[in-house]
Design a protein around this motif. Structure first.
Motif, PDB file in Angstrom:
ATOM      1  N   UNK A  38      17.898  19.155  15.535  1.00 15.86           N
ATOM      2  CA  UNK A  38      18.325  18.062  14.661  1.00 15.86           C
ATOM      3  C   UNK A  38      17.475  16.819  14.879  1.00 15.86           C
ATOM      4  N   UNK A  39      17.089  16.585  16.131  1.00 15.82           N
ATOM      5  CA  UNK A  39      16.217  15.429  16.402  1.00 15.82           C
ATOM      6  C   UNK A  39      14.862  15.594  15.719  1.00 15.82           C
ATOM      7  N   UNK A  40      14.351  16.833  15.696  1.00 21.90           N
ATOM      8  CA  UNK A  40      13.090  17.091  15.012  1.00 21.90           C
ATOM      9  C   UNK A  40      13.241  16.866  13.514  1.00 21.90           C
ATOM     10  N   UNK A  41      14.399  17.279  12.954  1.00 29.17           N
ATOM     11  CA  UNK A  41      14.649  17.031  11.530  1.00 29.17           C
ATOM     12  C   UNK A  41      14.702  15.536  11.234  1.00 29.17           C
ATOM     13  N   UNK A  42      15.334  14.769  12.125  1.00 28.57           N
ATOM     14  CA  UNK A  42      15.381  13.317  11.931  1.00 28.57           C
ATOM     15  C   UNK A  42      13.987  12.703  12.032  1.00 28.57           C
ATOM     16  N   UNK A  43      13.159  13.248  12.926  1.00 30.41           N
ATOM     17  CA  UNK A  43      11.785  12.757  13.045  1.00 30.41           C
ATOM     18  C   UNK A  43      10.990  13.049  11.778  1.00 30.41           C
ATOM     19  N   UNK A  44      11.192  14.229  11.211  1.00 31.21           N
ATOM     20  CA  UNK A  44      10.525  14.563   9.949  1.00 31.21           C
ATOM     21  C   UNK A  44      11.020  13.665   8.816  1.00 31.21           C
ATOM     22  N   UNK A  45      12.301  13.360   8.816  1.00 32.54           N
ATOM     23  CA  UNK A  45      12.838  12.428   7.811  1.00 32.54           C
ATOM     24  C   UNK A  45      12.211  11.048   7.959  1.00 32.54           C
ATOM     25  N   UNK A  46      12.044  10.606   9.202  1.00 35.62           N
ATOM     26  CA  UNK A  46      11.390   9.322   9.439  1.00 35.62           C
ATOM     27  C   UNK A  46       9.939   9.346   8.942  1.00 35.62           C
ATOM     28  N   UNK A  47       9.240  10.438   9.200  1.00 34.03           N
ATOM     29  CA  UNK A  47       7.846  10.571   8.742  1.00 34.03           C
ATOM     30  C   UNK A  47       7.773  10.574   7.223  1.00 34.03           C
ATOM     31  N   UNK A  48       8.793  11.092   6.572  1.00 33.09           N
ATOM     32  CA  UNK A  48       8.803  11.110   5.107  1.00 33.09           C
ATOM     33  C   UNK A  48       9.143   9.732   4.523  1.00 33.09           C
ATOM     34  N   UNK A  49       9.990   8.983   5.223  1.00 36.39           N
ATOM     35  CA  UNK A  49      10.424   7.689   4.689  1.00 36.39           C
ATOM     36  C   UNK A  49       9.407   6.579   4.938  1.00 36.39           C
ATOM     37  N   UNK A  50       8.712   6.636   6.049  1.00 36.30           N
ATOM     38  CA  UNK A  50       7.786   5.544   6.382  1.00 36.30           C
ATOM     39  C   UNK A  50       6.720   5.318   5.315  1.00 36.30           C
ATOM     40  N   UNK A  51       6.040   6.387   4.780  1.00 35.74           N
ATOM     41  CA  UNK A  51       5.072   6.132   3.689  1.00 35.74           C
ATOM     42  C   UNK A  51       5.725   5.535   2.449  1.00 35.74           C
ATOM     43  N   UNK A  52       6.966   5.948   2.143  1.00 34.77           N
ATOM     44  CA  UNK A  52       7.656   5.385   0.975  1.00 34.77           C
ATOM     45  C   UNK A  52       7.936   3.905   1.172  1.00 34.77           C
ATOM     46  N   UNK A  53       8.321   3.536   2.410  1.00 37.02           N
ATOM     47  CA  UNK A  53       8.572   2.116   2.687  1.00 37.02           C
ATOM     48  C   UNK A  53       7.280   1.319   2.552  1.00 37.02           C
ATOM     49  N   UNK A  54       6.183   1.859   3.083  1.00 38.06           N
ATOM     50  CA  UNK A  54       4.888   1.158   2.995  1.00 38.06           C
ATOM     51  C   UNK A  54       4.428   1.046   1.553  1.00 38.06           C
ATOM     52  N   UNK A  55       4.606   2.145   0.770  1.00 40.53           N
ATOM     53  CA  UNK A  55       4.214   2.117  -0.639  1.00 40.53           C
ATOM     54  C   UNK A  55       5.031   1.103  -1.416  1.00 40.53           C
ATOM     55  N   UNK A  56       6.345   1.081  -1.168  1.00 41.13           N
ATOM     56  CA  UNK A  56       7.203   0.121  -1.873  1.00 41.13           C
ATOM     57  C   UNK A  56       6.836  -1.309  -1.492  1.00 41.13           C
ATOM     58  N   UNK A  57       6.544  -1.517  -0.209  1.00 47.57           N
ATOM     59  CA  UNK A  57       6.157  -2.865   0.219  1.00 47.57           C
ATOM     60  C   UNK A  57       4.861  -3.296  -0.451  1.00 47.57           C
ATOM     61  N   UNK A  58       3.874  -2.377  -0.560  1.00 51.97           N
ATOM     62  CA  UNK A  58       2.612  -2.720  -1.218  1.00 51.97           C
ATOM     63  C   UNK A  58       2.799  -3.019  -2.696  1.00 51.97           C
ATOM     64  N   UNK A  59       3.588  -2.177  -3.389  1.00 51.55           N
ATOM     65  CA  UNK A  59       3.843  -2.410  -4.818  1.00 51.55           C
ATOM     66  C   UNK A  59       4.586  -3.715  -5.043  1.00 51.55           C
ATOM     67  N   UNK A  60       5.530  -4.015  -4.138  1.00 53.60           N
ATOM     68  CA  UNK A  60       6.309  -5.250  -4.283  1.00 53.60           C
ATOM     69  C   UNK A  60       5.431  -6.484  -4.085  1.00 53.60           C
ATOM     70  N   UNK A  61       4.558  -6.462  -3.078  1.00 53.05           N
ATOM     71  CA  UNK A  61       3.652  -7.609  -2.873  1.00 53.05           C
ATOM     72  C   UNK A  61       2.682  -7.768  -4.044  1.00 53.05           C
ATOM     73  N   UNK A  62       2.246  -6.615  -4.596  1.00 50.33           N
ATOM     74  CA  UNK A  62       1.354  -6.689  -5.762  1.00 50.33           C
ATOM     75  C   UNK A  62       2.082  -7.294  -6.955  1.00 50.33           C
ATOM     76  N   UNK A  63       3.315  -6.865  -7.197  1.00 49.47           N
ATOM     77  CA  UNK A  63       4.109  -7.442  -8.294  1.00 49.47           C
ATOM     78  C   UNK A  63       4.325  -8.929  -8.073  1.00 49.47           C
ATOM     79  N   UNK A  64       4.580  -9.317  -6.851  1.00 54.86           N
ATOM     80  CA  UNK A  64       4.797 -10.735  -6.534  1.00 54.86           C
ATOM     81  C   UNK A  64       3.577 -11.566  -6.919  1.00 54.86           C
TER      82      UNK A  64
END
Length: 503
Positions: free
Chosen positions: A454-480
């Motif tokens: 389960x810890x490995x699954x949570x780590x994979x979930x974290x690896x999947x979410x981190x690029x989405x957070x970075x992408x959203x942050x980049x798009x948001x700063x660009x929109x700003x």
């Protein structure tokens, strides 16, 4: 005017859309216009040229006005062949996207849409992704902690198993047979204790002389110790009858079942709760229940209890015989064939007399430490020489011998061996308790492995979410930046700051 021109316009991001509507930069019905534009965009993207940059613009992100402007710029290069002499494009692709840009620019619909998109990213999308990411990280920490706890508990359970085996004096590979092997060695161990009982002659004589001198007690004291001191660990028959048996028939020890029971046949139940042997009626938690009930069973009672026969008939004569008289003369069987230290009755008496002798010697050591005055010394002027000739140090040595002998008989290991000898069912109980420890350790190891998965699954979930957070942050700063630049044009290049953008 120059000071006003340089004065920045600060807008709270959460209030941006209301700010644009209040100042009539956008129409109140912009959502209806956006709905029409979205339909046209969905139709236009079905027919797009092969271009890497267009693929990146259309992949997974929300297509807004500024994306459409970039698509039109790209189409100017890919659709250049469709341009006529009037500078217009005959390509349907170009016409569709130019129409979309025109619809966006009407009543500044694009500005309302990107403002709404920025507010949603800041207020909802960003916090939701960050919350999921924090939850995945927290879950990893929790699972890691629980994994360590399971591993630690499993190691502790195994350590307790080996400590219990060490306490019993066995290796733990086959508990039942190893325990019974210890019982087979028990007679030789008790014989050694019986031999060492011969060293108690001086202690017994001192005790007998003291009781006779102080109390006038003429009867023999510590009879069992005296007997063992003279004859050693002989049979109970010899102690009871006063003569050596001609034939000794020891009781047959029932073999305990092997530990190699299939796991499928074992019902482990709830760990730590009361465990019962269904076949024998033995309660393993509260002690040994021999299945004897004082209440009549339904089979024996019948309809009205036990039928004792005719109450008017002649009374039945019951002949009472002494123990052992049913055996041939000189033959020791059953309890009589056991040694005095194996027989529970004589062993208890032996230990009681050891404790009695120990209490006497302890008291004498204490008293001799206080006998420093003339009165105390004069008390034993007429005492026998065995009493007067004792020193406190010598009595302390005699006390140590008695304590050592008692300790060898009353140690926890010896208590277990006596219980095993008295009841083969006790072997089953000990084996079951030890097997439970190992079973629990195996369960904890499996739980630790599950926690790791389960810890490995949570780590994979974290690896999947981190690029989405970075992408959203980049798009948001660009929109700003795009929104700030667009509003700045409307106010003669005054600097515009969107406040509260935190992704």
């Amino acid at each position: 005017m120059e000071n006003i021109q340089n004065l920045p316009i600060d807008i709270q991001t959460s209030k941006l859309l209301d700010w644009l509507l209040d100042r009539r930069h956008c129409n109140m019905k912009w959502q209806s216009a956006v709905k029409v534009i979205r339909e046209k965009i969905n139709a236009a993207i079905q027919d797009m040229p092969e271009n890497e940059e267009i693929k990146q613009l259309l992949s997974g992100s929300y297509i807004h006005y500024f994306h459409c402007l970039r698509i039109v710029e790209i189409l100017k290069g890919t659709e250049a062949s469709s341009k006529n002499i009037f500078g217009r494009y005959s390509s349907q692709r170009m016409k569709d996207w130019q129409e979309i840009v025109s619809l966006y620019e009407a009543d500044n619909v694009y500005l309302a849409e990107v403002a709404s998109l920025l507010c949603r990213n800041v207020s909802y999308e960003g916090p939701a992704l960050r919350k999921q990411l924090a939850k995945a990280q927290q879950l990893q920490q929790e699972l890691s902690r629980r994994e360590v706890e399971c591993q630690s508990s499993a190691a502790d359970m195994r350590e307790r198993y080996h400590a219990a085996c060490k306490q019993y004096g066995i290796r733990g590979e086959n508990v039942a047979h190893e325990l019974q092997a210890l019982v087979k060695d028990l007679p030789s161990v008790l014989d050694e204790v019986g031999k060492d009982a011969a060293k108690l002659e001086e202690q017994i004589q001192l005790y007998a002389a003291f009781t006779n001198f102080v109390c006038g007690w003429s009867e023999p004291v510590v009879n069992m110790l005296t007997f063992a001191q003279k004859r050693g660990n002989t049979t109970f028959y010899e102690w009871r009858m006063g003569k050596v048996p001609t034939v000794i028939v020891r009781p047959v020890v029932e073999e305990a079942p092997s530990d190699s029971v299939s796991e499928d046949a074992i019902d482990w139940g709830d760990f730590g709760k009361e465990t019962r042997d269904v076949n024998s009626g033995i309660t393993l938690e509260d002690g040994i229940d021999w299945g004897i009930s004082l209440e009549p069973s339904s089979e024996d009672a019948g309809a009205g209890g036990i039928d004792w026969g005719d109450s008017d008939a002649a009374p039945i004569e019951i002949e009472i015989v002494d123990a052992g008289t049913d055996c041939p003369e000189g033959e020791a069987r059953g309890e009589d064939a056991l040694s005095i230290l194996e027989n529970s009755q004589s062993r208890s008496q032996f230990i009681d007399e050891l404790m009695e002798l120990e209490a006497f010697l302890t008291q004498r050591v204490s008293e001799m430490g206080e006998e420093g005055d003339v009165v105390a010394m004069s008390q034993f002027q007429l005492a026998p020489s065995i009493i007067q000739g004792q020193s406190r140090g010598h009595i302390q040595e005699m006390l140590s011998e008695v304590q050592d002998l008692r300790g060898r008989l009353t140690s926890l290991r010896m208590q277990h061996l006596f219980m095993i000898q008295a009841s083969p069912r006790y072997v089953e109980r000990v084996s079951e308790v030890l097997r439970q420890k190992m079973k629990q350790a195996d369960i904890l190891v499996l739980k630790a492995a599950t926690m790791a998965e389960k810890r490995q699954e949570a780590l994979e979930e974290q690896s999947r979410l981190e690029p989405r957070v970075d992408l959203l942050a980049g798009c948001t700063r660009e929109l700003q930046k795009l929104i700030e630049a667009d509003i700045s044009k409307r106010y003669h290049k005054r600097p515009v700051n969107l406040m509260g953008v935190n992704i």
